[in-house]
Design a protein around this motif. Structure first.
Motif, PDB file in Angstrom:
ATOM      1  N   ASP A  97     -47.593  74.020  56.585  1.00 28.41           N
ATOM      2  CA  ASP A  97     -46.884  73.362  55.606  1.00 28.41           C
ATOM      3  C   ASP A  97     -45.520  72.789  56.162  1.00 28.41           C
ATOM      4  O   ASP A  97     -45.195  71.808  55.991  1.00 28.41           O
ATOM      5  CB  ASP A  97     -46.662  74.005  54.383  1.00 28.41           C
ATOM      6  CG  ASP A  97     -48.253  74.143  53.609  1.00 28.41           C
ATOM      7  OD1 ASP A  97     -48.991  73.630  54.019  1.00 28.41           O
ATOM      8  OD2 ASP A  97     -48.261  75.024  52.571  1.00 28.41           O
ATOM      9  N   GLN A  98     -44.863  73.597  57.017  1.00 29.76           N
ATOM     10  CA  GLN A  98     -43.450  73.386  57.212  1.00 29.76           C
ATOM     11  C   GLN A  98     -43.588  72.248  58.406  1.00 29.76           C
ATOM     12  O   GLN A  98     -42.847  71.248  58.457  1.00 29.76           O
ATOM     13  CB  GLN A  98     -42.661  74.258  58.081  1.00 29.76           C
ATOM     14  CG  GLN A  98     -42.056  75.379  57.035  1.00 29.76           C
ATOM     15  CD  GLN A  98     -40.995  76.239  57.600  1.00 29.76           C
ATOM     16  OE1 GLN A  98     -41.328  76.789  58.785  1.00 29.76           O
ATOM     17  NE2 GLN A  98     -40.308  76.641  56.876  1.00 29.76           N
TER      18      GLN A  98
ATOM     19  N   ALA B 243     -37.344  69.623  68.259  1.00 28.53           N
ATOM     20  CA  ALA B 243     -36.812  70.733  68.440  1.00 28.53           C
ATOM     21  C   ALA B 243     -37.290  71.780  67.406  1.00 28.53           C
ATOM     22  O   ALA B 243     -37.683  72.826  67.435  1.00 28.53           O
ATOM     23  CB  ALA B 243     -35.205  70.780  68.394  1.00 28.53           C
ATOM     24  N   ALA B 244     -37.504  71.144  66.197  1.00 29.76           N
ATOM     25  CA  ALA B 244     -37.843  71.769  64.813  1.00 29.76           C
ATOM     26  C   ALA B 244     -39.302  72.182  64.973  1.00 29.76           C
ATOM     27  O   ALA B 244     -39.915  73.430  64.794  1.00 29.76           O
ATOM     28  CB  ALA B 244     -37.663  71.429  63.601  1.00 29.76           C
TER      29      ALA B 244
ATOM     30  N   VAL C 125     -47.828  78.875  55.748  1.00 24.34           N
ATOM     31  CA  VAL C 125     -46.522  78.489  55.282  1.00 24.34           C
ATOM     32  C   VAL C 125     -46.017  77.615  56.438  1.00 24.34           C
ATOM     33  O   VAL C 125     -45.536  76.580  56.244  1.00 24.34           O
ATOM     34  CB  VAL C 125     -45.436  79.536  55.191  1.00 24.34           C
ATOM     35  CG1 VAL C 125     -44.187  78.891  55.025  1.00 24.34           C
ATOM     36  CG2 VAL C 125     -45.791  80.154  53.853  1.00 24.34           C
ATOM     37  N   TYR C 126     -46.349  78.163  57.687  1.00 25.53           N
ATOM     38  CA  TYR C 126     -45.824  77.390  58.951  1.00 25.53           C
ATOM     39  C   TYR C 126     -46.484  75.975  58.937  1.00 25.53           C
ATOM     40  O   TYR C 126     -45.854  74.925  59.364  1.00 25.53           O
ATOM     41  CB  TYR C 126     -45.764  78.271  60.161  1.00 25.53           C
ATOM     42  CG  TYR C 126     -44.934  79.412  60.233  1.00 25.53           C
ATOM     43  CD1 TYR C 126     -43.732  79.346  59.584  1.00 25.53           C
ATOM     44  CD2 TYR C 126     -45.540  80.757  60.444  1.00 25.53           C
ATOM     45  CE1 TYR C 126     -42.802  80.354  59.403  1.00 25.53           C
ATOM     46  CE2 TYR C 126     -44.699  81.727  60.357  1.00 25.53           C
ATOM     47  CZ  TYR C 126     -43.633  81.634  59.827  1.00 25.53           C
ATOM     48  OH  TYR C 126     -42.876  82.746  59.581  1.00 25.53           O
TER      49      TYR C 126
ATOM     50  N   ARG D 114     -43.182  80.178  66.103  1.00 30.06           N
ATOM     51  CA  ARG D 114     -43.464  81.210  64.473  1.00 30.06           C
ATOM     52  C   ARG D 114     -44.774  81.104  64.254  1.00 30.06           C
ATOM     53  O   ARG D 114     -45.385  82.084  64.050  1.00 30.06           O
ATOM     54  CB  ARG D 114     -42.531  80.573  63.410  1.00 30.06           C
ATOM     55  CG  ARG D 114     -41.316  81.193  63.547  1.00 30.06           C
ATOM     56  CD  ARG D 114     -40.499  80.502  62.346  1.00 30.06           C
ATOM     57  NE  ARG D 114     -39.195  79.838  62.583  1.00 30.06           N
ATOM     58  CZ  ARG D 114     -38.661  79.084  61.630  1.00 30.06           C
ATOM     59  NH1 ARG D 114     -38.736  78.945  60.669  1.00 30.06           N
ATOM     60  NH2 ARG D 114     -37.492  78.508  62.226  1.00 30.06           N
TER      61      ARG D 114
ATOM     62  N   ALA E 175     -46.699  83.407  66.600  1.00 37.66           N
ATOM     63  CA  ALA E 175     -46.323  84.883  66.543  1.00 37.66           C
ATOM     64  C   ALA E 175     -46.980  85.251  65.243  1.00 37.66           C
ATOM     65  O   ALA E 175     -47.436  86.168  65.300  1.00 37.66           O
ATOM     66  CB  ALA E 175     -45.046  84.881  66.294  1.00 37.66           C
TER      67      ALA E 175
ATOM     68  N   GLU F 211     -39.948  75.010  67.417  1.00 35.88           N
ATOM     69  CA  GLU F 211     -39.590  76.381  66.899  1.00 35.88           C
ATOM     70  C   GLU F 211     -40.597  76.655  65.861  1.00 35.88           C
ATOM     71  O   GLU F 211     -40.991  78.087  65.990  1.00 35.88           O
ATOM     72  CB  GLU F 211     -38.318  76.212  66.170  1.00 35.88           C
ATOM     73  CG  GLU F 211     -37.118  77.202  66.774  1.00 35.88           C
ATOM     74  CD  GLU F 211     -35.781  77.199  65.740  1.00 35.88           C
ATOM     75  OE1 GLU F 211     -34.756  76.841  66.343  1.00 35.88           O
ATOM     76  OE2 GLU F 211     -36.179  77.305  64.693  1.00 35.88           O
ATOM     77  N   ILE F 212     -41.114  75.736  65.061  1.00 45.65           N
ATOM     78  CA  ILE F 212     -42.012  76.294  64.119  1.00 45.65           C
ATOM     79  C   ILE F 212     -43.304  76.821  64.719  1.00 45.65           C
ATOM     80  O   ILE F 212     -43.930  77.657  64.357  1.00 45.65           O
ATOM     81  CB  ILE F 212     -42.150  75.298  62.794  1.00 45.65           C
ATOM     82  CG1 ILE F 212     -40.977  75.104  62.169  1.00 45.65           C
ATOM     83  CG2 ILE F 212     -43.374  75.637  62.241  1.00 45.65           C
ATOM     84  CD1 ILE F 212     -40.659  74.203  61.249  1.00 45.65           C
TER      85      ILE F 212
ATOM     86  N   SER G  54     -35.449  63.609  67.840  1.00 45.85           N
ATOM     87  CA  SER G  54     -35.274  64.703  68.626  1.00 45.85           C
ATOM     88  C   SER G  54     -34.910  65.856  68.009  1.00 45.85           C
ATOM     89  O   SER G  54     -35.712  67.018  68.237  1.00 45.85           O
ATOM     90  CB  SER G  54     -33.976  64.452  69.705  1.00 45.85           C
ATOM     91  OG  SER G  54     -32.758  64.396  68.749  1.00 45.85           O
ATOM     92  N   GLU G  55     -34.371  65.783  66.834  1.00 43.60           N
ATOM     93  CA  GLU G  55     -34.319  66.985  65.997  1.00 43.60           C
ATOM     94  C   GLU G  55     -35.633  67.505  65.521  1.00 43.60           C
ATOM     95  O   GLU G  55     -35.879  68.723  65.524  1.00 43.60           O
ATOM     96  CB  GLU G  55     -33.361  66.798  64.836  1.00 43.60           C
ATOM     97  CG  GLU G  55     -31.803  66.905  65.088  1.00 43.60           C
ATOM     98  CD  GLU G  55     -30.953  66.300  64.061  1.00 43.60           C
ATOM     99  OE1 GLU G  55     -31.615  65.968  62.964  1.00 43.60           O
ATOM    100  OE2 GLU G  55     -29.560  65.858  64.451  1.00 43.60           O
ATOM    101  N   ALA G  56     -36.353  66.835  65.108  1.00 45.89           N
ATOM    102  CA  ALA G  56     -37.463  66.944  64.592  1.00 45.89           C
ATOM    103  C   ALA G  56     -38.641  67.585  65.830  1.00 45.89           C
ATOM    104  O   ALA G  56     -39.178  68.736  65.672  1.00 45.89           O
ATOM    105  CB  ALA G  56     -38.527  65.645  64.001  1.00 45.89           C
TER     106      ALA G  56
ATOM    107  N   GLU H 192     -44.240  69.242  56.719  1.00 45.82           N
ATOM    108  CA  GLU H 192     -42.683  68.845  55.951  1.00 45.82           C
ATOM    109  C   GLU H 192     -42.065  67.832  56.910  1.00 45.82           C
ATOM    110  O   GLU H 192     -41.440  66.880  56.850  1.00 45.82           O
ATOM    111  CB  GLU H 192     -42.229  69.926  55.583  1.00 45.82           C
ATOM    112  CG  GLU H 192     -40.993  69.875  54.561  1.00 45.82           C
ATOM    113  CD  GLU H 192     -41.377  69.358  53.117  1.00 45.82           C
ATOM    114  OE1 GLU H 192     -42.323  69.989  52.755  1.00 45.82           O
ATOM    115  OE2 GLU H 192     -40.977  68.515  52.824  1.00 45.82           O
ATOM    116  N   ILE H 193     -42.041  68.305  58.433  1.00 48.48           N
ATOM    117  CA  ILE H 193     -41.216  67.648  59.219  1.00 48.48           C
ATOM    118  C   ILE H 193     -41.801  66.174  59.542  1.00 48.48           C
ATOM    119  O   ILE H 193     -40.966  65.270  59.577  1.00 48.48           O
ATOM    120  CB  ILE H 193     -41.345  68.396  60.620  1.00 48.48           C
ATOM    121  CG1 ILE H 193     -40.629  69.706  60.583  1.00 48.48           C
ATOM    122  CG2 ILE H 193     -40.588  67.499  61.647  1.00 48.48           C
ATOM    123  CD1 ILE H 193     -40.621  70.621  61.781  1.00 48.48           C
TER     124      ILE H 193
END
Lengths: 660, 367
Positions: B40-41, B61-62, B37-38, B69, B72, B65-66, B57-59, B44-45
């Motif tokens: 794929d995320q 940051a995302a 899933v991650y 995850r 983890a 984060e991902i 810049s947002e991408a 997606e970005i």
């Protein structure tokens, strides 16, 4: 043989549910793939057997086999075929069978299409489904068996409750059950996560489609039920704050909260423990609804039969599942890892606010519904908590919620800019103020609150449009670019806009209907003319007619406005001999979103007939709103993309609040 | 025999559903995973950035984060290799092969009726004959009358049968139709009154009394009407009036009239017990009972009425009957609570509420 085969299929489904509820858990515990895969095949086989059982009962109703008690008590050989089929779930036993059929359907869907789930998660989810299914199979077989027989069958049945002999029965219960029962999947996912002790953003990704499907059906089911009550019960009311209606509203409120908190979880990995709790609560409220309606605690058109044994059995199921899952939650929730951080002013913060209001509203309805029942059990006093209570508590909770709705989508994830959002909503606010001013001028001296409420609704709708305009860059970029961007927007964004706008649309309908409703109640003789809201209704004639299983008295009205004849309306009163009861069939004339509503009362000795005529301005918006919401849900459901909550990078160090 | 063959097929299918995955072993792949899933995320970005939906810049940051995850998830992934647990598999197989059929058949035999065949209506009406039970013939007559509601003779024939079957409400309707379409007569009026009293569990209601009075107006000597008028007087507590009516009947009736014993028994009762009286048939049954049994019988009737009203509370007459029955039995508490329930049941309907209040006033309760 059909009856007995259906009966046996149901028993086999119970056996399979018991295996499904134990073997896969052992498999997941010991890491044996084959044992975990048992969940899948048993769930599919269970669906097959319950489906066969339901098909058998339908067949029995269609051929009018009165050796089956259920058919004898609820069917009649002269009933039209459609009502023979819908009559299958127009009674307690059959509707419980539909309940488990839908439960098995959802289990089967997870089994068939859950290939993207980790094997152990799927095993746990299906096992929890197996527990629920087993409990309800036992309930059906032990206390509400639709396949019991009569050795010397009577020649004619007792017919279905005439109020239920309507197309509404074909649509409303299946929709509502798809909603109620659909939430069992998010419940099972939540319990599975607690059992596994692991939960993260991927979990929300997997639960999303199931919650959405359930929510869409529940929304449509409630709206349909409301419209049915509106045209069938003959009083023109569409919501009575009846405990049965509240029982469906509570899961809807909790489910709406769940939908929003699951978004936070999927995108930002926050609010995890809260989402799990909401999943449990939503399905618990669905179960509570089933209990209230099916146990005979409440008497209403929904309570087909009352039997204390059933009430006690459902109460046991209720305690077992709600108590069990909440204890599991209390025990395991602390072990789950906490999620991401966000500032109070952010998309996450807005969604938390949404959850806060929705759950408080849900709690209000819960208290208003259960307090009278509890009081009656404890002290024997009968009090009724009606519309005034709910209008005073539910309304104030929904006003701030609606005010906040347009802000949510405009805030950025993690840390948002409230002033920026407010600036962007300026246009929507101005539109709302203009609407209020115009309405005040137009209805000078009339209701004070109504224009304000409509202003609020306009704000919500315009806010939803603003969000779309902002994202596509409409008015800022060339039109062609905006169109291209609109095409590229995720369908989920469109879904959000539609659902939020639907809320405003429904609010406009509600306010208009309650404030500017005009009515004429009186007796009329043939050739009398009544005038309501500028329409002239002339009663032409009263005639009798013989229907398939009823006799009907039809009144014919010619409707005209400003001398121009519009249409003929024929409200009627039907008399059902077998049950010795009658129903009123209201006639509706739709003009735009407004309706003219005529229903008949009793006839006098001198040939005059009591009539109730209502003009309901914009009443249809009440149901178009939910349809828009459901359409938004559908758009969002069709969006198979993964969701990423892209946060704004921090510009300066800022205090962050923990998520939970 | 076919039935058991079908059962066997179904059972085999159910067992197969459990055994099939067990036999496939661990060859099946391990399903999806969080890491997928991650991943794929993340993809997606990239697509969103390319489409200009989110800023660079947002991408970034995302992505961070991902990525966190993803790490983890990879850490937390339960590194369970596919372990075949043969003991458990065997256990499950035995459960399916032995436990499932035994449990299903035992359960089914306890609740099912395997000897009963199908009775689709189409086949049954073809083989209709004189030997079918009374109910079936009644149903056919009712179906006929449903289509020809003005057949007075039909209603006249049907009504007493319905009363005998205990379907008093239907009998009332049938007698009314019979009076409308086949003409009025003292007997029909008093039969109608009796059916009304039967529907009320033996209480002569105001409605029933009115019918008996109409019967007496047409034929002053109608025995049934007179008997019930006496009964009404007795139930109202006017013992003397009841005795007078019955004594008058005895004086006028011939010595061999079949109702004499009943009237004499009733006369003997007046002044004694105050139980609500029963219809003729029930009375005959009640005669052989001792006091307790009779009490139980009356209680049963009252309870049935109460249950019926719980299910359908719109019947104002019924509520009044119930309240009255409780009053006659001396159970004032129950009468009061029945009044409360009745008010609640008809609260939504102003007209009914008004009727109820008038009726209660007549019974001597607050209006």
């Amino acid at each position: 043989m059909i009856a007995e085969a259906g009966h046996y299929a149901l028993v086999l489904a119970l056996g399979l549910a018991l295996i499904q509820s134990t073997v896969p858990i052992l498999g997941a515990r010991w890491g044996d793939h084959a044992l975990m895969n048992v969940a899948r095949s048993t769930a599919l086989a269970q669906l097959l057997f319950v489906g066969a059982s339901f098909a058998a009962l339908t067949m029995l109703h269609v051929v009018s086999d009165f050796s089956v008690v259920n058919v004898f008590e609820n069917s009649h050989s002269m009933k039209p075929l459609l009502y023979k089929i819908t009559g299958v779930w127009g009674n307690h036993e059959g509707s419980m069978l539909l309940w488990v059929l839908i439960l098995a359907l959802f289990g089967g869907l997870v089994a068939a299409f859950g290939n993207n789930l980790p094997l152990s998660l799927r095993a746990y989810v299906l096992a929890v489904q197996g527990w629920i299914a087993a409990a309800f199979y036992l309930f059906i077989l032990a206390t509400s068996n639709p396949f019991l027989r009569i050795a010397r069958p009577p020649i004619e049945g007792r017919d279905l409750n005439p109020v239920l002999q309507d197309i509404g029965l074909a649509v409303h219960p299946p929709m509502l059950y798809l909603g109620y029962v659909g939430f069992s999947i998010s419940f099972s996912f939540a319990v599975a996560a607690l059992l596994e002790g692991r939960i993260d953003a991927a979990w929300a990704r997997w639960v999303r489609p199931w919650t959405l499907v359930a929510w869409i059906f529940l929304t449509l089911g409630i709206a349909m039920g409301s419209y049915w009550a509106y045209y069938e019960l003959g009083w023109g009311g569409w919501w009575f704050w009846d405990p049965v209606e509240n029982a469906s509203l509570m899961p809807w409120l909790a489910g709406t909260a769940l939908l929003h908190s699951a978004v936070v979880m999927e995108k930002r990995n926050a609010l995890k423990v809260w989402t799990i709790l909401l999943s449990i609560l939503t399905f618990s409220l669905s179960l509570l609804g089933t209990f209230l309606v099916r146990s005979g605690v409440l008497t209403s058109v929904h309570a087909f039969a009352t039997d204390p044994a059933r009430g006690v059995f459902i109460l046991l199921i209720l305690c077992l599942f709600i108590g069990g899952s909440l204890s599991l939650y209390a025990w395991r929730a602390s072990a789950l890892k906490q999620g991401g951080l966000f500032a109070p002013i952010s998309r996450e913060g807005a969604l938390v606010l949404n959850n806060l209001f929705l759950t408080s509203a849900c709690a209000t309805v819960f208290i208003g519904t259960l307090y009278p029942l509890a009081l009656e059990v404890l002290t024997g006093d009968k009090i009724s908590v009606g519309a005034p209570f709910f209008n005073l508590t539910f309304g104030p909770l929904f006003v701030p919620l609606l005010l906040a709705v347009p802000f949510g989508p405009l805030l950025a994830w993690k840390r948002g800019d409230l002033i920026g959002a407010a600036q962007r909503l300026m246009a929507a606010g101005i539109a709302a103020l203009i609407a209020v001013a115009v309405l005040f001028a137009w209805t000078f001296g009339g209701a004070t609150l109504a224009p304000l409420a409509i202003g609020l609704a306009v704000f919500v709708i315009a806010g939803a449009l603003t969000d779309l305009a902002e994202r596509t860059g409409l008015f800022r970029t060339p039109f062609a670019v905006a169109i291209a961007r609109a095409r590229g927007l995720p369908r989920a964004t469109w879904g959000t806009a539609f659902a939020h706008a639907g809320l405003g649309v429904a609010l406009i309908g509600i306010v208009c209907e309650t404030t500017w409703n005009s009515e004429y109640i009186g007796t009329m003789k043939p050739r009398d003319v009544a005038t309501v809201a500028g329409y002239q209704l002339k009663l032409d004639d009263i005639t009798q007619r013989q229907g398939p299983n009823f006799r009907e008295m039809i009144a014919q009205f010619t409707i005209s406005r400003d001398g121009e004849t519009l249409q003929v309306m024929t409200p009627s009163k039907r008399n059902f001999t077998t049950r010795g009861s009658s129903t009123t069939e209201a006639a509706l004339l739709t003009r735009g979103a407004s309706q003219l509503y005529v229903s008949l009362g009793d006839t006098n000795a001198d040939g005059a007939i009591a009539v109730r005529i209502y003009h309901k301005p914009l009443v249809l918006l009440i149901w178009w709103g939910p349809v828009l919401m459901a359409f938004g849900g559908l758009l969002s459901l069709s969006d198979r993309r993964l969701r990423v909550g892209a946060p704004k990078p921090a510009k300066a160090a800022r205090a962050l609040a923990p998520a939970e | 025999m076919t039935l058991w063959f079908v059962f066997a097929l179904m059972t085999v299918a159910a067992i197969f559903a459990v055994l099939w995955p067990l036999s496939r072993g661990s060859s099946a792949q391990g399903g999806g995973s969080e890491a997928a899933v991650y991943r794929d995320q993340l993809a997606e970005i990239d697509r969103d950035v390319a489409a200009g939906l989110i800023g660079v810049s947002e991408a970034e940051a995302a992505r961070v984060e991902i990525g966190r995850r993803l790490l983890a998830a990879a850490d937390g992934e339960p590194g369970l290799p596919a372990r075949a647990n043969l003991g458990l598999r065997r256990g499950s197989a035995i459960l399916a092969l032995v436990g499932l059929p035994i449990a299903a058949v035992t359960f089914y035999l306890a609740v099912g009726s395997p000897r009963l065949g199908d009775f689709p209506l189409a086949e049954r009406t073809r083989t209709a004959d004189a030997s079918q039970p009374l109910e079936n013939m009644v149903a056919q007559v009712e179906a006929h009358l449903e289509k020809n509601p003005t057949d007075g003779r039909g209603w006249t024939v049907l009504a007493p049968v319905l009363a005998r079957l205990g379907r008093y409400d239907d009998a009332v309707r049938a007698y009314r139709n019979s009076i409308t379409h086949a003409g009025d007569s003292a007997e029909r009026r008093s039969d109608l009154g009796e059916a009304l009293a039967g529907a009320a569990g033996g209480v002569v209601t105001a409605e029933a009394k009115a019918e008996f009075e109409r019967a007496v107006a047409q034929n002053a000597d109608d025995p049934k009407a007179n008997y019930f008028l006496g009964l009404a007087a007795e139930q109202d507590g006017r013992q003397a009036d009841a005795a007078a009516i019955w004594q008058g009947m005895l004086a006028k009736s011939p010595a061999d009239a079949p109702w004499r014993p009943l009237i004499q028994a009733a006369l003997a009762r007046v002044g004694g017990s105050t139980v609500p009286a029963l219809s003729n048939d029930a009375m005959a049954a009640a005669k052989d009972m001792n006091e307790d049994d009779r009490g139980a019988m009356i209680r049963g009737m009252v309870d049935r009425l109460a249950t019926r009203l719980k299910q359908n509370g719109e019947d104002v007459e019924g509520w009044l009957r119930l309240v009255r029955a409780y009053l006659v039995m001396g159970e004032r508490d129950k009468a009061t609570s029945a009044v409360a329930e009745a008010r609640q049941a008809v609260a939504g309907d102003a007209e009914r509420l008004r009727q109820l209040n008038t009726g209660l006033k007549n019974l001597g309760l607050d209006g």
